[in-house]
Design an enzyme around this catalytic site. Structure first.
Site, PDB file in Angstrom:
ATOM      1  N   LYS A   1       0.843  -1.198   0.000  1.00  0.00           N
ATOM      2  CA  LYS A   1       0.000   0.000   0.000  1.00  0.00           C
ATOM      3  C   LYS A   1       0.880   1.250   0.000  1.00  0.00           C
ATOM      4  O   LYS A   1       1.948   1.244   0.597  1.00  0.00           O
ATOM      5  CB  LYS A   1      -0.854   0.044   1.275  1.00  0.00           C
ATOM      6  CG  LYS A   1      -2.020  -0.924   1.315  1.00  0.00           C
ATOM      7  CD  LYS A   1      -2.804  -0.736   2.613  1.00  0.00           C
ATOM      8  CE  LYS A   1      -3.912  -1.766   2.763  1.00  0.00           C
ATOM      9  NZ  LYS A   1      -4.998  -1.620   1.779  1.00  0.00           N
TER      10      LYS A   1
ATOM     11  N   ARG B   1     -10.240 -11.654   1.871  1.00  0.00           N
ATOM     12  CA  ARG B   1     -11.045 -12.727   1.272  1.00  0.00           C
ATOM     13  C   ARG B   1     -10.321 -14.068   1.308  1.00  0.00           C
ATOM     14  O   ARG B   1     -10.945 -15.121   1.374  1.00  0.00           O
ATOM     15  CB  ARG B   1     -11.415 -12.323  -0.165  1.00  0.00           C
ATOM     16  CG  ARG B   1     -10.226 -11.988  -1.003  1.00  0.00           C
ATOM     17  CD  ARG B   1     -10.550 -11.081  -2.182  1.00  0.00           C
ATOM     18  NE  ARG B   1     -10.692  -9.672  -1.820  1.00  0.00           N
ATOM     19  CZ  ARG B   1     -11.012  -8.705  -2.660  1.00  0.00           C
ATOM     20  NH1 ARG B   1     -11.251  -8.981  -3.939  1.00  0.00           N
ATOM     21  NH2 ARG B   1     -11.115  -7.466  -2.253  1.00  0.00           N
TER      22      ARG B   1
HETATM   23  N1  BES Z   1      -8.066  -3.864   4.533  1.00  0.00           N
HETATM   24  C1  BES Z   1      -8.284  -3.422   3.215  1.00  0.00           C
HETATM   25  C2  BES Z   1      -9.609  -2.678   3.042  1.00  0.00           C
HETATM   26  C3  BES Z   1      -9.723  -1.344   3.717  1.00  0.00           C
HETATM   27  C4  BES Z   1      -9.450  -0.178   3.039  1.00  0.00           C
HETATM   28  C5  BES Z   1     -10.201  -1.261   5.009  1.00  0.00           C
HETATM   29  C6  BES Z   1      -9.591   1.037   3.662  1.00  0.00           C
HETATM   30  C7  BES Z   1     -10.370  -0.029   5.626  1.00  0.00           C
HETATM   31  C8  BES Z   1     -10.055   1.122   4.947  1.00  0.00           C
HETATM   32  C9  BES Z   1      -8.284  -4.602   2.250  1.00  0.00           C
HETATM   33  O1  BES Z   1      -7.487  -5.672   2.607  1.00  0.00           O
HETATM   34  C10 BES Z   1      -7.759  -4.099   0.945  1.00  0.00           C
HETATM   35  O2  BES Z   1      -6.622  -3.736   0.903  1.00  0.00           O
HETATM   36  N2  BES Z   1      -8.598  -4.097  -0.084  1.00  0.00           N
HETATM   37  C11 BES Z   1      -8.215  -3.617  -1.347  1.00  0.00           C
HETATM   38  C12 BES Z   1      -8.717  -4.593  -2.384  1.00  0.00           C
HETATM   39  C13 BES Z   1      -8.161  -4.370  -3.771  1.00  0.00           C
HETATM   40  C14 BES Z   1      -6.687  -4.680  -3.800  1.00  0.00           C
HETATM   41  C15 BES Z   1      -8.907  -5.257  -4.730  1.00  0.00           C
HETATM   42  C16 BES Z   1      -8.842  -2.251  -1.530  1.00  0.00           C
HETATM   43  O3  BES Z   1      -9.947  -2.026  -1.061  1.00  0.00           O
HETATM   44  O4  BES Z   1      -8.192  -1.385  -2.124  1.00  0.00           O
HETATM   45 MN    MN Z   2      -5.467  -5.421   1.951  1.00  0.00          MN
END
Ligand code: BES
Ligand code: MN
Ligand code: ZN
Length: 500
Positions: A278, A352
């Site tokens: 990230k 997931r």
């Molecule tokens: N933990 C995150 C989702 C999240 C984002 C929670 C912001 C709280 C605040 C999750 O694991 C994630 O990173 N999801 C990605 C999915 C994408 C790579 C398909 C996302 O939402 O960007």
């Molecule tokens: Mn994630």
């Protein structure tokens, strides 16, 4: 904070809260205080804009003629609308103002408005609950200046139904404790709360009668939980799966005892994104990516404390998603416990993968009546719903209805979004049974579709709580901390619709 319920007495020390009805009309207790102070209340109302509106209040300091150090006039608003939520908010906002104000006792003498939907006992208990929720603090990691130290020690609720109020309070205080546990877990930083430490905190629930099993890495490997383990393999901290059971129907004849209710939580103790790292700003707050697991743990704590007549299992998958040398790579193909394979295209879509194995395990082992998972699963749910609703996905209309109802009643609203074959097509892979991300659109739905591939016939719901698990902006009256503890109230309410 100590809570007590007492029969109304004429004289009260400390800060005393009396109610003003919508339009500025005095309740009986307010009228008595007005008399004792030679009309100070009516004069104050006459010169100000405060006319008893809901959410408004007015404070008189050391009023002559009483032993109270302050009189707080609290607006009750419209009587018909003065229900549990309004009572909690009123008590929370006043307790919040007084928490560090120097006072150590706060008394409420509100006189239930005749048209209120609440009984005397419920009103008293919900006032206590609001004050309690507002008293939560997470400050064990900072030095506190004297003037920041809470002074408020005791909240006294005057009610003609003290015994009844205490009965409601038993349930609500158990709920507050479960919410506080969930908030603590979410607020803890990831250097303190890694999977094994989280599991140890779950083990504490044994003291209140919850049975707790902790599966380590070899145990999970034996079960074939390769996608859960794949997420954790880039971290220096080992993954864990915790199974908690509250069997409140122990002793019931087996023939009468239906299958348990199951709750499954995403417990990513820190989500760096893994090798699909990230950006720095998006990593902020990812210590809270275990909020689903925290809600499940907090709910079991509550159910055990109040000895709920229901059998509930909580299963949480605890991992840390890190980009270490052993981390899984984009393009890896991993076999889940169910036997289906997943092509990893983005290691940041890890929740997931954890839930795929946790859900499969839960339904195969427990054959539950229903299975509800809670997960901070997608940023896309924030785009759709912001921080106001959690996203609900469900394969069963009756369960969906029960969840919507529970959420609305508890101030944890949810909004249902669709599932369907067209969305499911978006996670097809050319070389595995599925890929772990969909296209650029409908990200929360495609994530839910992946989960659904690990659910057989059982009624199942998925709550995407990424928007509600913590708050960065303005604090809500009942939630004075970053971690909200979202989900404990909803679960606690939902199981009551399925208990006896
Ligand atoms: N933990 C995150 C989702 C999240 C984002 C929670 C912001 C709280 C605040 C999750 O694991 C994630 O990173 N999801 C990605 C999915 C994408 C790579 C398909 C996302 O939402 O960007
Ligand atoms: Mn994630
Ligand atoms: Zn995540």
């Amino acid at each position: 904070m100590e809570i007590s319920f007492d029969r109304p007495r004429a004289i009260q020390d400390g800060a005393l809260v009396v109610g003003i009805l919508d339009g500025g009309k005095l309740t009986d207790s307010a009228a008595a205080a007005n008399k004792a102070t030679d009309g100070a209340l009516s004069r104050a109302i006459a010169v100000g804009r405060f006319k008893g509106q809901s959410g408004q209040s007015l404070e008189l300091l050391v009023p002559a003629g009483t032993s109270a150090t302050r009189l707080i006039l609290a607006g009750l608003g419209k009587a018909e609308e003065f229900g549990a939520a309004a009572a909690e908010r009123l008590a929370a906002s006043i307790a919040g103002r007084l928490l560090v104000g120097g006072e150590d006792v706060l008394s409420f003498r509100l006189d239930r408005p005749k048209k209120s939907p609440l009984s005397e006992a419920e009103l008293a208990a919900h006032l206590a609950f609001g004050a309690m929720l507002r008293s939560y603090r997470f400050d064990q990691y900072r030095s506190i200046k004297d003037e920041e130290r809470p002074t408020l020690k005791r909240v006294v609720i005057s009610t003609p139904e003290a015994a009844g109020a205490r009965k409601f309070w038993t349930g609500l205080s158990a709920l507050a404790e479960g919410m506080f546990l969930a908030r603590d877990l979410v607020n803890e930083p990831a250097n303190i709360l890694y999977p094994d430490e989280f599991a140890r905190r779950c083990a504490e629930l044994r003291k209140i009668g919850v049975s707790v099993e902790i599966l380590d890495v070899p145990a999970m490997r034996k079960l074939g939980m390769n996608t859960l383990l794949g997420v954790g393999q880039g971290s220096a901290h080992e993954s864990r799966l915790v199974v908690m059971q509250w069997n409140g129907r122990r002793g019931t004849k087996p023939a009468k005892r239906s299958a348990p209710l199951a709750f499954v939580g995403k417990g990513v103790c820190f989500d760096s994104g893994g090798l699909s790292l990230k950006p720095a700003a998006s990593m902020m707050g990812m210590k809270g990516d275990m909020a689903g697991a925290a809600a499940v743990t907090g709910a079991l704590h509550t159910l055990a404390l109040r000895k709920a007549r229901v059998d509930v299992v909580g299963v949480i998958g605890l991992v840390e998603n890190m980009p270490g040398a052993a981390a899984q790579r984009p393009n890896d193909i991993v076999k889940t416990m169910s036997g289906q394979t997943i092509e990893i295209l983005n290691t940041d879509a890890e929740g997931r993968l954890v839930l795929a194995d946790a859900l499969w395990y839960t339904q195969s082992r427990f054959a539950p009546r229903f299975m509800v998972d809670l997960a901070t699963l997608t940023g896309a749910i924030l785009v759709a719903l912001g921080g106001e609703h959690a996203g609900l996905f469900c394969n069963n209309d009756e369960l969906a209805k029960a969840i919507v109802k529970a959420g609305a009643a508890e101030g944890e609203p949810v909004w249902r979004l669709p599932l369907g074959d067209a969305y499911d097509q978006m996670v097809k892979s050319k070389i595995a049974d599925m890929k772990n991300i969909g296209g650029p659109h409908a990200g929360s739905i495609t994530a839910a579709q992946i989960l659904q591939r690990f659910v057989n016939k059982v009624p199942w719901a998925h709550l995407d709580i990424a928007g509600v698990a913590w708050q960065d902006g303005e604090q809500k009256p009942l939630v004075p901390s970053w971690g909200t503890g979202w989900g404990v109230r909803l679960i606690n309410h939902l199981v009551d619709q399925y208990s006896d």
